[in-house]
Design an enzyme around this catalytic site. Sequence first.
Site, PDB file in Angstrom:
ATOM      1  N   SER A   1      -9.364   1.865   2.879  1.00 49.71           N
ATOM      2  CA  SER A   1      -8.545   2.528   1.881  1.00 49.71           C
ATOM      3  C   SER A   1      -7.495   1.625   1.228  1.00 49.71           C
ATOM      4  O   SER A   1      -6.804   2.053   0.310  1.00 49.71           O
ATOM      5  CB  SER A   1      -7.835   3.719   2.528  1.00 49.71           C
ATOM      6  OG  SER A   1      -6.981   3.294   3.591  1.00 49.71           O
TER       7      SER A   1
ATOM      8  N   SER B   1      -9.557   0.019   7.256  1.00 48.76           N
ATOM      9  CA  SER B   1      -9.041   0.091   5.889  1.00 48.76           C
ATOM     10  C   SER B   1      -8.393  -1.169   5.366  1.00 48.76           C
ATOM     11  O   SER B   1      -8.106  -1.272   4.170  1.00 48.76           O
ATOM     12  CB  SER B   1      -8.043   1.254   5.769  1.00 48.76           C
ATOM     13  OG  SER B   1      -8.712   2.490   5.817  1.00 48.76           O
TER      14      SER B   1
ATOM     15  N   LYS C   1       0.839  -1.196   0.000  1.00 47.91           N
ATOM     16  CA  LYS C   1       0.000   0.000   0.000  1.00 47.91           C
ATOM     17  C   LYS C   1       0.877   1.250   0.000  1.00 47.91           C
ATOM     18  O   LYS C   1       1.868   1.329   0.726  1.00 47.91           O
ATOM     19  CB  LYS C   1      -0.913  -0.013   1.225  1.00 47.91           C
ATOM     20  CG  LYS C   1      -1.924   1.125   1.263  1.00 47.91           C
ATOM     21  CD  LYS C   1      -2.780   1.036   2.511  1.00 47.91           C
ATOM     22  CE  LYS C   1      -3.815   2.144   2.585  1.00 47.91           C
ATOM     23  NZ  LYS C   1      -4.617   2.066   3.828  1.00 47.91           N
TER      24      LYS C   1
END
Length: 457
Positions: free
Chosen positions: A150, A174, A76
């Site tokens: 996210s 997330s 990420k």
Amino acid sequence: MVTWHELDARSWAQAAAEYGAEAGVRASLARIEQLNPRYRAFNLVLAEQAVATARALDALPASERGPLHGVPVAIKDENDVAGTVTSFGTACNSTPKSADSLTVSRLRQAGAIIIGKTTMPAFGAFPITSSEAFGITPNPHNVAFTAGGSSGGSAVALATGMVPLALGGDGGGSIRIPADRCGLVGFKPARGAVPPAPYDHLWHDLGTAGPIARTVRDAELMYRIISGAAGGPRQVPQAGRPLRIGVSLAPASALARLDLAHCRAIWQAAQALRQAGHTVTYLPGRLPDPTLPFMVQFFAGLGDEIRALESTDSLEGLHRHTLALGFWARGRILQAAKDAGRRLGARLEATYFESYDLLLTPTTANRPPAADQLQGVGWGAAGFVRAMVQAVPSAVYTLPWNVSGHPALAIPAGYAEDGLPVSVQLIAPLKKQGLGDLFSLGADLHRRIAGPGSEGP
């Protein structure tokens, strides 16, 4: 012939040892080239570096190969990878980092191949992966809907078989929300278990890096590596011990209603647990509402990340007024929020985990929203507030455990009538021995509710 994209991380490491890490990484790169234009899971692919790393791994003697030998891992884009820009989902940074984040370094030491950086909404602020800088990352089961966020790029990279393992980050759900939306396992470690270095924090007391995986076993393996516990004793539960499971169904906020498909998934999971010999008790009432301590740290964390940008010239419209909206989230107010979160953790520990070994809850309250939902809220302060309200049903079951600091595991539970995945969430106590129960029961529950072969032999 190896069908690489169907392998979980452990199986991939075994195949890489037999057929070569380079063969595996080239298969991963070919799949990324084929699918990434459609799904936008990656914003940066490190093809040359990945192949070079694979060749170096192939030259190692078997005795020096790590537990993730040759496994391509997606990272990420809020984690530093040496030689690349850390974007935080924006176009506001341009200077490559000189060193890896500690989590990335530990993955490399375990034999993983860092294959690229994955998309996220700006600063990870919302549970939908959409940004001006990198576009929309849709759900691989139906591109009209969101992949969640996210850590949506990491989840989609895994769900589409581009990689067998991915690193996410979780400040309010997330990791677990995109795992839920994409039919994957997602684990949020306990507060402080995974160091955020070189950063001081990820949204203060709320956030942590963690794994998104196809199996609970893979999630546990990655967690042990990034937490630094890979070489230490594993927390093993007493074999065959029946556990006491508390089921909490009511959302912590009145702004969310539980979808029937999610309620049905909990019922099926409870039935499976009872059949396995565990005691399952439905709990009355709601969890305490953690909104205030969450919101303070949420705004404080966003503010820290925005102020650390190299430039705000290209800051997207949705965040133009984020600093102004959160001007109050600092100093004594911020410390009070952290203190309130720790009191909440102690309260939940005493209220629930004195009587129950684990808690079972839904992961999300609602079905996946539209992939372009963020684009419909408008820009500026009004749009930001609308996006926050729309996020509540996605995060209402996840964010309490970010505030309290408890470890939480999202487990796939099949599909709803709309053809999209649904999952359930297990929460463990803060005491370390609870992790053994969490991973052991999680793996068994995954086998029982997600179908044969979900956890391997």
